[in-house]
Design a protein around this motif. Structure first.
Motif, PDB file in Angstrom:
ATOM      1  N   ASN A 143      32.523 -72.103 -48.670  1.00 50.04           N
ATOM      2  CA  ASN A 143      32.211 -71.979 -47.243  1.00 50.04           C
ATOM      3  C   ASN A 143      32.767 -70.662 -46.710  1.00 50.04           C
ATOM      4  OD1 ASN A 143      32.175 -72.160 -44.416  1.00 50.04           O
ATOM      5  ND2 ASN A 143      32.389 -74.376 -44.456  1.00 50.04           N
ATOM      6  N   PRO A 144      31.914 -69.777 -46.213  1.00 48.41           N
ATOM      7  CA  PRO A 144      32.403 -68.487 -45.708  1.00 48.41           C
ATOM      8  C   PRO A 144      33.419 -68.632 -44.582  1.00 48.41           C
ATOM      9  CG  PRO A 144      30.022 -68.434 -45.974  1.00 48.41           C
ATOM     10  CD  PRO A 144      30.441 -69.852 -46.168  1.00 48.41           C
ATOM     11  N   ALA A 201      38.858 -64.716 -51.368  1.00 50.95           N
ATOM     12  CA  ALA A 201      38.124 -65.120 -50.169  1.00 50.95           C
ATOM     13  C   ALA A 201      36.999 -64.134 -49.843  1.00 50.95           C
ATOM     14  CB  ALA A 201      39.082 -65.240 -48.985  1.00 50.95           C
ATOM     15  N   ARG A 202      37.294 -62.850 -49.954  1.00 56.11           N
ATOM     16  CA  ARG A 202      36.273 -61.843 -49.670  1.00 56.11           C
ATOM     17  C   ARG A 202      35.086 -61.981 -50.622  1.00 56.11           C
ATOM     18  NH1 ARG A 202      37.611 -57.566 -46.468  1.00 56.11           N
ATOM     19  NH2 ARG A 202      36.028 -56.317 -47.515  1.00 56.11           N
ATOM     20  N   ARG A 203      35.363 -62.262 -51.887  1.00 53.10           N
ATOM     21  CA  ARG A 203      34.286 -62.391 -52.866  1.00 53.10           C
ATOM     22  C   ARG A 203      33.444 -63.639 -52.604  1.00 53.10           C
ATOM     23  NH1 ARG A 203      35.055 -58.301 -56.176  1.00 53.10           N
ATOM     24  NH2 ARG A 203      37.171 -57.600 -56.663  1.00 53.10           N
ATOM     25  N   VAL A 204      34.092 -64.709 -52.171  1.00 51.04           N
ATOM     26  CA  VAL A 204      33.336 -65.923 -51.837  1.00 51.04           C
ATOM     27  C   VAL A 204      32.413 -65.660 -50.645  1.00 51.04           C
ATOM     28  CG1 VAL A 204      33.538 -68.281 -50.932  1.00 51.04           C
ATOM     29  CG2 VAL A 204      34.981 -67.546 -52.835  1.00 51.04           C
ATOM     30  N   VAL A 205      32.901 -64.937 -49.649  1.00 51.10           N
ATOM     31  CA  VAL A 205      32.053 -64.581 -48.504  1.00 51.10           C
ATOM     32  C   VAL A 205      30.834 -63.793 -48.974  1.00 51.10           C
ATOM     33  CG1 VAL A 205      31.904 -63.178 -46.404  1.00 51.10           C
ATOM     34  CG2 VAL A 205      33.909 -64.618 -46.802  1.00 51.10           C
ATOM     35  N   PHE A 206      31.069 -62.822 -49.845  1.00 49.96           N
ATOM     36  CA  PHE A 206      29.965 -61.986 -50.314  1.00 49.96           C
ATOM     37  C   PHE A 206      28.986 -62.779 -51.166  1.00 49.96           C
ATOM     38  CE2 PHE A 206      28.023 -58.880 -53.247  1.00 49.96           C
ATOM     39  CZ  PHE A 206      27.413 -58.063 -52.308  1.00 49.96           C
ATOM     40  N   GLN A 207      29.514 -63.651 -52.037  1.00 53.12           N
ATOM     41  CA  GLN A 207      28.631 -64.452 -52.877  1.00 53.12           C
ATOM     42  C   GLN A 207      27.756 -65.377 -52.027  1.00 53.12           C
ATOM     43  OE1 GLN A 207      31.875 -64.781 -56.517  1.00 53.12           O
ATOM     44  NE2 GLN A 207      30.778 -66.605 -55.907  1.00 53.12           N
ATOM     45  N   ALA A 208      28.342 -65.928 -50.981  1.00 47.34           N
ATOM     46  CA  ALA A 208      27.619 -66.904 -50.163  1.00 47.34           C
ATOM     47  C   ALA A 208      26.625 -66.258 -49.211  1.00 47.34           C
ATOM     48  CB  ALA A 208      28.607 -67.758 -49.370  1.00 47.34           C
ATOM     49  N   THR A 209      26.937 -65.042 -48.746  1.00 43.83           N
ATOM     50  CA  THR A 209      26.121 -64.443 -47.679  1.00 43.83           C
ATOM     51  C   THR A 209      25.475 -63.114 -48.048  1.00 43.83           C
ATOM     52  OG1 THR A 209      27.970 -63.196 -46.711  1.00 43.83           O
ATOM     53  CG2 THR A 209      27.676 -65.499 -45.991  1.00 43.83           C
ATOM     54  N   GLY A 210      25.988 -62.458 -49.096  1.00 38.90           N
ATOM     55  CA  GLY A 210      25.511 -61.125 -49.426  1.00 38.90           C
ATOM     56  C   GLY A 210      26.067 -60.060 -48.507  1.00 38.90           C
ATOM     57  N   LYS A 211      27.082 -60.441 -47.671  1.00 40.98           N
ATOM     58  CA  LYS A 211      27.688 -59.500 -46.738  1.00 40.98           C
ATOM     59  C   LYS A 211      29.203 -59.543 -46.882  1.00 40.98           C
ATOM     60  CE  LYS A 211      24.050 -60.005 -43.260  1.00 40.98           C
ATOM     61  NZ  LYS A 211      23.745 -60.383 -41.850  1.00 40.98           N
ATOM     62  N   PRO A 213      33.061 -59.539 -45.182  1.00 48.29           N
ATOM     63  CA  PRO A 213      33.594 -60.154 -43.958  1.00 48.29           C
ATOM     64  C   PRO A 213      33.427 -59.251 -42.740  1.00 48.29           C
ATOM     65  CG  PRO A 213      35.097 -60.548 -45.755  1.00 48.29           C
ATOM     66  CD  PRO A 213      34.045 -59.600 -46.279  1.00 48.29           C
ATOM     67  N   GLU A 214      33.604 -57.948 -42.924  1.00 53.67           N
ATOM     68  CA  GLU A 214      33.452 -57.008 -41.807  1.00 53.67           C
ATOM     69  C   GLU A 214      32.021 -57.002 -41.264  1.00 53.67           C
ATOM     70  OE1 GLU A 214      36.968 -56.128 -44.098  1.00 53.67           O
ATOM     71  OE2 GLU A 214      34.864 -56.273 -44.706  1.00 53.67           O
ATOM     72  N   GLN A 215      31.065 -57.062 -42.182  1.00 52.24           N
ATOM     73  CA  GLN A 215      29.653 -57.095 -41.759  1.00 52.24           C
ATOM     74  C   GLN A 215      29.322 -58.388 -41.014  1.00 52.24           C
ATOM     75  OE1 GLN A 215      28.004 -56.425 -45.669  1.00 52.24           O
ATOM     76  NE2 GLN A 215      27.463 -54.293 -45.198  1.00 52.24           N
ATOM     77  N   LEU A 216      29.921 -59.491 -41.459  1.00 51.66           N
ATOM     78  CA  LEU A 216      29.693 -60.765 -40.779  1.00 51.66           C
ATOM     79  C   LEU A 216      30.237 -60.714 -39.356  1.00 51.66           C
ATOM     80  CD1 LEU A 216      30.408 -63.606 -43.355  1.00 51.66           C
ATOM     81  CD2 LEU A 216      28.219 -62.904 -42.420  1.00 51.66           C
ATOM     82  N   LYS A 217      31.427 -60.115 -39.196  1.00 52.17           N
ATOM     83  CA  LYS A 217      32.027 -60.033 -37.862  1.00 52.17           C
ATOM     84  C   LYS A 217      31.183 -59.154 -36.945  1.00 52.17           C
ATOM     85  CE  LYS A 217      36.792 -60.919 -39.297  1.00 52.17           C
ATOM     86  NZ  LYS A 217      38.157 -60.354 -39.427  1.00 52.17           N
ATOM     87  N   GLU A 218      30.667 -58.063 -37.489  1.00 49.43           N
ATOM     88  CA  GLU A 218      29.801 -57.185 -36.687  1.00 49.43           C
ATOM     89  C   GLU A 218      28.536 -57.915 -36.255  1.00 49.43           C
ATOM     90  OE1 GLU A 218      28.981 -53.700 -38.950  1.00 49.43           O
ATOM     91  OE2 GLU A 218      31.047 -52.964 -38.903  1.00 49.43           O
ATOM     92  N   ALA A 219      28.001 -58.719 -37.150  1.00 48.54           N
ATOM     93  CA  ALA A 219      26.762 -59.439 -36.845  1.00 48.54           C
ATOM     94  C   ALA A 219      26.986 -60.511 -35.773  1.00 48.54           C
ATOM     95  CB  ALA A 219      26.210 -60.093 -38.110  1.00 48.54           C
ATOM     96  N   SER A 220      28.214 -61.041 -35.744  1.00 48.10           N
ATOM     97  CA  SER A 220      28.498 -62.095 -34.752  1.00 48.10           C
ATOM     98  C   SER A 220      28.905 -61.502 -33.410  1.00 48.10           C
ATOM     99  CB  SER A 220      29.602 -63.002 -35.271  1.00 48.10           C
ATOM    100  OG  SER A 220      30.813 -62.287 -35.443  1.00 48.10           O
TER     101      SER A 220
END
Length: 220
Positions: A143-144, A201-211, A213-220
């Motif tokens: 879970n990201p 944790a960073r690798r799990v985020v990337f595996q799950a989303t292709g992004k 953590p920084e990119q996810l925060k920008e998108a939100s």
């Protein structure tokens, strides 16, 4: 074929999670050896590390089998490559716990830590174990959001590491250069242990989303 891939990925993540628990236990024991000048405990951590290395090799072999037999593409390939990277991160965490145990053994029967810094290592050891268990949870949940929470938990370790240097740089430090070197190295081992948990944790985020953590925060 797809079912076989999913089952193998679940098995790999389960093994990686078990390895996270193992390095957490190793760091917990190494910390106690350090605080108590416990040679027997330090030796146990050192001797147990061979078993951990065997599990690491097993996880790497599982990732190779996935790569060779499943011919993955796109997200599946990203997950398998990430698996190799996760093995390396957890392996390094185990090596850092080993380093702590070896310092305790090298200085025995003396206590490595002066009284004024021992409390820092009690807390750093606790946080290290907590981060290892959190990494297991993240690997299990994939879970990201869980992974992003772990990233934030690392801040406490960084704060302790900074404060540790403040104590050593104080003019009242009376324990000599050798002690300062030991404390500096040990503080670095704990900080790096936490950094590797964060990398998981960073690798799990990337595996799950292709992004990232920084990119996810920008998108939100």
């Amino acid at each position: 074929m797809r079912d076989a891939y999913q089952e193998q990925m679940v098995a790999l993540n389960a093994l990686l999670g078990e390895m996270c628990d193992t390095v957490g236990r190793e760091m917990e024991s190494a910390t106690q050896a350090l605080l108590d000048a416990d040679l027997e405990r330090a030796e146990q951590v050192i001797s147990d590390h061979d078993g951990f290395a065997a599990r690491s090799a097993e996880a790497e072999e599982m990732a190779f089998e996935l790569l060779a037999l499943q011919a993955p593409v796109a997200a599946d390939l990203r997950n398998i490559v990430g698996g190799f990277q996760l093995v390396a991160e957890i392996d390094r965490m185990g090596a850092l716990a080993l380093h702590v145990a070896k310092v305790a053994r090298r200085r025995h029967p003396a206590r490595v830590l002066p009284e004024e810094v021992a409390g820092y290592f009690v807390e750093m050891g606790r946080l290290a174990v907590e981060l290892a268990h959190s990494a297991h949870h993240v690997l299990q949940s994939q879970n990201p959001e869980d992974a992003l929470t772990l990233l934030e938990d690392d801040d406490a370790m960084d704060d302790l590491h900074r404060h540790l240097f403040t104590v050593m740089m104080d003019r009242d430090w009376q324990h000599g250069v050798t002690s300062a070197v030991d404390v500096t190295l040990l503080g670095r081992y704990y900080e790096r242990f936490a950094d590797h948990a964060v990398s998981i944790a960073r690798r799990v985020v990337f595996q799950a989303t292709g992004k990232t953590p920084e990119q996810l925060k920008e998108a939100s």
